[in-house]
Motif scaffolding. Structure first.
Motif, short mmCIF file in Angstrom:
data_model
loop_
_atom_site.label_atom_id
_atom_site.label_comp_id
_atom_site.label_asym_id
_atom_site.label_seq_id
_atom_site.Cartn_x
_atom_site.Cartn_y
_atom_site.Cartn_z
N LEU A 181 0.85 -1.20 0.00
CA LEU A 181 0.00 0.00 0.00
C LEU A 181 0.88 1.25 0.00
O LEU A 181 0.61 2.21 -0.72
CB LEU A 181 -0.92 0.02 1.23
CG LEU A 181 -2.05 -1.02 1.28
CD1 LEU A 181 -2.77 -0.97 2.63
CD2 LEU A 181 -3.06 -0.81 0.14
N GLU A 220 1.52 4.17 -2.94
CA GLU A 220 1.46 5.62 -2.72
C GLU A 220 2.65 6.29 -3.40
O GLU A 220 2.51 7.34 -4.02
CB GLU A 220 1.51 5.94 -1.22
CG GLU A 220 0.24 5.61 -0.47
CD GLU A 220 -0.92 6.49 -0.88
OE1 GLU A 220 -0.89 7.68 -0.57
OE2 GLU A 220 -1.86 5.96 -1.53
N THR A 248 -0.55 4.94 7.57
CA THR A 248 -0.74 3.49 7.38
C THR A 248 -2.11 3.00 7.82
O THR A 248 -2.74 2.23 7.12
CB THR A 248 0.31 2.68 8.17
OG1 THR A 248 1.17 3.55 8.84
CG2 THR A 248 1.05 1.78 7.26
N LEU A 259 -4.67 3.86 5.26
CA LEU A 259 -4.55 3.04 4.05
C LEU A 259 -5.10 1.63 4.30
O LEU A 259 -5.84 1.09 3.47
CB LEU A 259 -3.08 2.94 3.61
CG LEU A 259 -2.45 4.19 3.00
CD1 LEU A 259 -0.94 4.00 2.80
CD2 LEU A 259 -3.10 4.53 1.65
#
Ligand code: AP5
Length: 191
Positions: free
Chosen positions: A41, A45, A71, A74
């Motif tokens: 993830l 980004e 985090t 996400l």
């Protein structure tokens, strides 16, 4: 059991190179879990050139931990947008702060925690021989990642062990041997 509509959530923890990602792919295809990797993830980004991208790249390059605000959000979005009934969260929570923020924001605890236990020298060997080396797969950064794992991530494993949620898997053998141990565990848990 799970609360309300949310999926069954399994956190997958282990040191850098313990094989979390590799085993998660196999668990996902054999047991019908969606695979959410915190590291992926964050790398997405960076790749999509968001505001935070360059800053995240810097943190990853230094083997440090990306702040929880980023985090946790996400991971929360990834869980929310997945339609799977079972989700593996690979490489999260990374520290007590992550864990506490996740529980606070989502109001949930994981149903299961897998901990891939592997000796440091084996993890280093695997990371240094990874085919398409990552920006953080050099010996200097690997040492920092190992330190961060020991000081910040192991306390999270201990927390879940004390709550009877963490299951330790010996991650020293071949990929097949480790997956066999996962299978046995899942079968004993009726998953
Ligand atoms: P992340 O992407 O999560 O990396 P990591 O934890 O360092 O772990 P790796 O992905 O390198 O290893 P793995 O355990 O998944 O093993 P793999 O299967 O790939 O995080 C990277 C960075 O992002 C962090 O340092 C941090 O900066 C940031 N970050 C991530 N999550 C965060 C969070 N929640 N909060 C804040 N920051 C965060 O295997 C490794 C290699 O070994 C592969 O080449 C594989 O083919 C090989 N291999 C696997 N199994 C075996 C085996 N049994 N025998 C031999 N080789 C094997």
């Amino acid at each position: 059991g799970t609360d309300g509509d949310r999926p069954f959530i399994a956190f997958v923890l282990g040191g850098p190179g313990s094989g979390k990602g590799t085993q998660c792919s196999r668990i996902a295809s054999d047991f019908g879990f969606a695979h959410v990797s915190a590291g992926d993830l964050l790398r997405n980004e960076i790749a999509s050139g968001t505001d935070h991208g360059e800053w995240i790249l810097e943190i990853i390059r230094e083997g440090r931990i990306v702040p929880s605000e980023i985090t946790v959000e996400l991971v929360r979005k990834a869980i929310e947008s997945s339609s799977a009934k079972r989700v593996l969260i690979d490489g999260f929570p990374r520290c007590e702060e992550n864990r506490i923020a996740f529980e606070k924001i989502t109001g949930t605890e994981p149903d299961l925690v897998l901990f891939f236990d592997c000796p440091e020298d084996e993890m280093v060997k695997r990371l240094l021989s990874r085919n398409q080396g990552r920006v953080d797969d050099n010996i200097e950064t690997i040492k920092k990642r190992l330190k961060v794992f020991e000081s910040l991530n192991l306390p999270v494993v201990e927390y879940y062990s004390s709550r009877g949620k963490a299951h330790k898997i010996n991650a020293t053998g071949t990929e097949d041997e480790i997956f066999e141990a996962v299978r046995k565990l899942f079968s004993s848990l009726r998953l």
